[in-house]
Write an enzyme that holds these catalytic residues in place. Sequence first.
Site, PDB file in Angstrom:
ATOM      1  N   MET A   1      -8.832   8.305  -0.073  1.00 60.52           N
ATOM      2  CA  MET A   1      -9.871   8.801   1.073  1.00 60.52           C
ATOM      3  C   MET A   1     -10.243  10.159   0.827  1.00 60.52           C
ATOM      4  O   MET A   1      -9.501  11.151   0.584  1.00 60.52           O
ATOM      5  CB  MET A   1      -9.024   8.564   2.394  1.00 60.52           C
TER       6      MET A   1
ATOM      7  N   SER B   1       0.748  -1.215   0.039  1.00 64.05           N
ATOM      8  CA  SER B   1      -0.080  -0.139  -0.047  1.00 64.05           C
ATOM      9  C   SER B   1       0.719   1.130  -0.101  1.00 64.05           C
ATOM     10  O   SER B   1       1.697   1.565   0.903  1.00 64.05           O
ATOM     11  CB  SER B   1      -0.928  -0.025   1.184  1.00 64.05           C
TER      12      SER B   1
END
Length: 223
Positions: free
Chosen positions: A37, A8
Site C-alpha cells: 500500500m 495475508s
Amino acid sequence: MKHLIAPSILAADFAHLQDDINMVNNSEADWFHVDIMDGLFVPNISFGFPVMAAVKKYAQKPLDVHLMIVDPDRYLERFAEAGANNITVHLEACTHLHRTTSKIKELGCIAGVAINPHTPIAALSDIVEYIDLVCIMSVNPGFGGQKFIESTYRRIAELKALAMERNPQLLIEIDGGVNEHNTAALLHAGANVLVAGNNVFSAADPIAAVSTLKRIDPSQVKI
Ligand code: DX5
Ligand code: ZN
C-alpha cells in the site's frame, strides 16, 4: 480445482515475522498474500521491498503480491526481481491495463487484476481473456480486519459467468473479511482462491484456522 488459501502477511506479527512465515510454510496454505500500500491509492501504508525480501527469504510457497499503488508500471520489474510469483494490479489504478498485465506476464509472473467493491464487474469484460487472475475486493482496500461486503457473492457469480465465456481457467480470488462462515458460499458462487488475514493470524491456532478454510467444501453452503 481444490481452492487455494493465501494468508495475508499484513496481519502477521512483524516483530516475529520469521515465526509467522514458518507457520504458513507448515500449514496447508498455498500462497503468501503480500499487500503493498502506498498511502495514495489507499489511505494506508503497509511495507515495501525490504520487508518483501525478508518474506521471500523464508517463504517456501509462492508470493501473491497485491499492489494497492497508483501507476504500478513504475515498479513491476522491482516486484518481479524481489520474488513475486503473482502480481495483481488494481483496475482503478491503471490507464493502460492491457499493457500493464502483458508486462507482468513478460516478467514471468501470473498476471492479476483487482477490482474495488464499487467497480462494475463488466469493466473486466475486455481484459479477462488476457489475464490469469481476478481479485474481487470484498472490503474497501487499505486495511485488514474489515467487515465483508455482501454484494461480493453476486459479483463472483457475474465474474464466473464471464470467465466461462472467455477464460474458463481464470483464478477468482476473494480478498477481505474471509472467514469460516462465508467460505462455503464464496466457493459455491465460483471463487477458487481465498485470502485470509485476521482469520488466520488472530486465531488461537493459526495452522488449524488455515486447515479449516482449506477443508471447507462448497456443498456445505447453507442457502
Ligand atoms: C485489504 C488487503 C487484504 C487484507 C485482508 O486491503 O488487501 O489482503 O490483508 O485482511 P482480512 O482477511 O483481515 O480482511
Ligand atoms: Zn490484499
